[in-house]
Design a protein around this motif. Structure first.
Motif, short mmCIF file in Angstrom:
data_model
loop_
_atom_site.label_atom_id
_atom_site.label_comp_id
_atom_site.label_asym_id
_atom_site.label_seq_id
_atom_site.Cartn_x
_atom_site.Cartn_y
_atom_site.Cartn_z
N LYS A 115 30.36 -10.97 12.92
CA LYS A 115 30.80 -9.80 12.16
C LYS A 115 32.08 -9.23 12.78
O LYS A 115 33.02 -8.86 12.06
CB LYS A 115 29.69 -8.75 12.17
CG LYS A 115 30.01 -7.47 11.47
CD LYS A 115 29.72 -7.59 10.01
CE LYS A 115 29.77 -6.19 9.40
NZ LYS A 115 29.93 -6.22 7.98
N MET B 48 18.02 0.07 14.88
CA MET B 48 19.47 -0.05 14.84
C MET B 48 19.85 -1.51 15.12
O MET B 48 19.41 -2.09 16.10
CB MET B 48 20.07 0.89 15.88
CG MET B 48 21.56 0.84 15.94
SD MET B 48 22.22 2.07 17.07
CE MET B 48 22.99 3.13 15.91
N SER B 49 20.66 -2.09 14.25
CA SER B 49 21.02 -3.49 14.41
C SER B 49 22.24 -3.63 15.31
O SER B 49 23.13 -2.78 15.32
CB SER B 49 21.28 -4.13 13.05
OG SER B 49 22.41 -3.54 12.47
N LYS B 50 22.23 -4.72 16.03
CA LYS B 50 23.34 -5.01 16.94
C LYS B 50 24.47 -5.71 16.17
O LYS B 50 24.21 -6.55 15.32
CB LYS B 50 22.83 -5.91 18.06
CG LYS B 50 23.82 -6.12 19.17
CD LYS B 50 23.18 -6.90 20.31
CE LYS B 50 24.19 -7.05 21.41
NZ LYS B 50 23.65 -7.80 22.53
N VAL B 51 25.70 -5.35 16.47
CA VAL B 51 26.85 -5.98 15.81
C VAL B 51 27.03 -7.37 16.41
O VAL B 51 27.08 -7.53 17.63
CB VAL B 51 28.13 -5.14 16.02
CG1 VAL B 51 29.31 -5.82 15.35
CG2 VAL B 51 27.94 -3.74 15.47
N THR B 52 27.14 -8.37 15.54
CA THR B 52 27.26 -9.75 16.01
C THR B 52 28.72 -10.14 16.23
O THR B 52 29.64 -9.53 15.68
CB THR B 52 26.65 -10.72 14.98
OG1 THR B 52 27.44 -10.66 13.79
CG2 THR B 52 25.20 -10.36 14.66
#
Length: 131
Positions: free
Chosen positions: A8, A1-5
């Motif tokens: 973004k 799961m990718s972390k929201v930057t």
């Protein structure tokens, strides 16, 4: 799961803010047209009341009531404050605190705190578009 930057999130924030501004602008444009139409009709109804000497007009769709609204203001606050003090009538003023002036006063006079003063502070963010 990718972390929201943050990049973004900021981009999405700006996109939503721009869409809200666009929707608001369109709403205000349409609302102004409707306000102008209401003003024309209100003026016609006021004229009708004036011509007939009526304070109200009953119709099959509703009752038109003519009222007088009076606003008061001063162009000389110094004299107004003096008048209010002289006649002991502080109820002529609204009961609210000027936020910027209170903040400034408290920062200049940290030892003076009015009894009953409440304070609420919270963080907020603002996002500026990249140039």
């Amino acid at each position: 799961m990718s972390k929201v930057t943050a990049d973004k999130l900021a981009a999405t924030y700006i996109k939503i803010r721009d869409k809200r501004a666009e929707i608001l602008q369109e709403y205000e444009k349409q609302d102004n047209v409707l306000k102008e139409q209401l003003d024309l009709i209100s003026n016609a109804l006021l004229e009708l009341c004036k011509e007939t000497g009526a304070e109200s007009l009953r119709t099959s769709t509703g009752t038109v009531i003519r009222t007088v609204k009076t606003r008061y203001w001063t162009s000389d606050w110094s004299s107004m404050y003096g008048f209010i003090r002289e006649h002991n009538i502080p109820q002529l003023l609204e009961q609210r605190i000027h936020q910027t002036n209170m903040k400034s006063f408290l920062s200049e006079n940290p030892e003076l705190l009015p009894e009953g003063l409440n304070q609420d502070s919270k963080y907020s963010i603002s996002v500026r578009r990249a140039k």
